[in-house]
Scaffold this motif. Structure first.
Motif, short mmCIF file in Angstrom:
data_model
loop_
_atom_site.label_atom_id
_atom_site.label_comp_id
_atom_site.label_asym_id
_atom_site.label_seq_id
_atom_site.Cartn_x
_atom_site.Cartn_y
_atom_site.Cartn_z
N ASN A 1 61.97 56.59 42.85
CA ASN A 1 61.27 55.61 43.66
C ASN A 1 62.16 54.39 43.84
OD1 ASN A 1 58.57 56.80 44.05
ND2 ASN A 1 58.56 56.78 41.82
N ILE A 2 62.35 54.00 45.09
CA ILE A 2 63.20 52.87 45.42
C ILE A 2 62.34 51.83 46.14
CG2 ILE A 2 65.23 52.10 46.72
CD1 ILE A 2 66.10 55.16 46.47
N SER A 3 62.33 50.62 45.58
CA SER A 3 61.58 49.52 46.17
C SER A 3 62.54 48.40 46.52
CB SER A 3 60.53 48.99 45.20
OG SER A 3 59.61 49.98 44.85
N VAL A 4 62.49 47.97 47.76
CA VAL A 4 63.32 46.85 48.21
C VAL A 4 62.38 45.77 48.72
CG1 VAL A 4 65.12 46.08 49.80
CG2 VAL A 4 65.18 48.41 48.87
N ASP A 5 62.56 44.55 48.21
CA ASP A 5 61.86 43.41 48.76
C ASP A 5 62.88 42.31 49.04
OD1 ASP A 5 62.24 41.86 46.38
OD2 ASP A 5 60.35 42.56 45.54
N VAL A 6 62.44 41.16 49.48
CA VAL A 6 63.39 40.12 49.87
C VAL A 6 64.28 39.66 48.72
CG1 VAL A 6 62.05 39.27 51.83
CG2 VAL A 6 61.68 38.29 49.57
N ASN A 7 63.80 39.80 47.49
CA ASN A 7 64.54 39.32 46.32
C ASN A 7 65.30 40.39 45.55
OD1 ASN A 7 63.63 36.59 46.60
ND2 ASN A 7 61.64 37.29 45.84
N SER A 8 64.80 41.63 45.56
CA SER A 8 65.38 42.61 44.65
C SER A 8 65.36 44.03 45.22
CB SER A 8 64.63 42.60 43.31
OG SER A 8 63.28 42.97 43.51
N ILE A 9 66.18 44.86 44.57
CA ILE A 9 66.23 46.30 44.82
C ILE A 9 65.98 46.96 43.47
CG2 ILE A 9 67.62 48.26 45.59
CD1 ILE A 9 69.31 46.15 47.18
N CYS A 10 64.98 47.83 43.41
CA CYS A 10 64.58 48.44 42.14
C CYS A 10 64.56 49.96 42.27
CB CYS A 10 63.20 47.92 41.77
SG CYS A 10 62.57 48.56 40.22
N ILE A 11 65.11 50.63 41.26
CA ILE A 11 65.07 52.09 41.17
C ILE A 11 64.31 52.47 39.91
CG2 ILE A 11 66.43 54.19 40.77
CD1 ILE A 11 68.73 52.88 42.25
N ASN A 12 63.34 53.35 40.06
CA ASN A 12 62.66 53.98 38.94
C ASN A 12 62.76 55.48 39.16
OD1 ASN A 12 61.53 51.77 37.37
ND2 ASN A 12 60.39 51.33 39.23
N ALA A 13 63.55 56.14 38.32
CA ALA A 13 63.80 57.57 38.48
C ALA A 13 63.29 58.33 37.27
CB ALA A 13 65.29 57.82 38.66
N LEU A 14 62.76 59.51 37.53
CA LEU A 14 62.31 60.39 36.46
C LEU A 14 62.91 61.77 36.70
CD1 LEU A 14 60.53 60.47 33.94
CD2 LEU A 14 58.67 61.29 35.39
#
Length: 127
Positions: A81-94
């Motif tokens: 799961n990849i979430s991008v917002d104005v402040n950050s890029i986040c990866i949560n992988a399983l």
């Protein structure tokens, strides 16, 4: 190949190089590369010209996942799961891996600042 038009889920293929301990994950469709974001030291996320995540490269993959290297040759399932917002890029992988004939779920989490100003998106890379 895009699986579901409305939820930004993309089927991926993977390749694991046991000698260098690098796991490469790439969407299974044509795309035009735009840029790479270094999430953490050794975790690289690629985007295409439409700002869609297209590839993930994990260096020292067996060490990061704390698994025997050979277990990465046959990934049972993968959900990134990849979430991008104005402040950050986040990866949560399983990762679903078979270790000593037992199915294990192994996570990786990574977050970085969105200095590249990639537009907001929620995307999922799956096997």
């Amino acid at each position: 190949m895009k699986l579901k038009e409305n939820n930004n889920s993309y089927e991926v293929i993977y390749r694991y190089d046991i000698d260098s301990d690098i796991l490469g994950i790439k969407v299974n469709r044509d795309f035009q590369y735009d840029e790479t974001i270094e999430m953490d030291d050794g975790i690289l996320l690629d985007f295409d010209i439409d700002n869609i995540p297209t590839a993930l490269e994990i260096h020292d993959a067996s060490k990061r996942l704390n698994v025997p290297p050979e277990s990465l040759n046959n990934i049972l399932f993968l959900n990134v799961n990849i979430s991008v917002d104005v402040n950050s890029i986040c990866i949560n992988a399983l990762f679903g891996l078979l270790i000593k004939n037992i199915e294990n779920e192994c996570p990786i989490h990574s977050i970085t600042s969105n200095f590249s100003h990639i537009p907001e998106i929620e995307a999922q890379l799956i096997i």
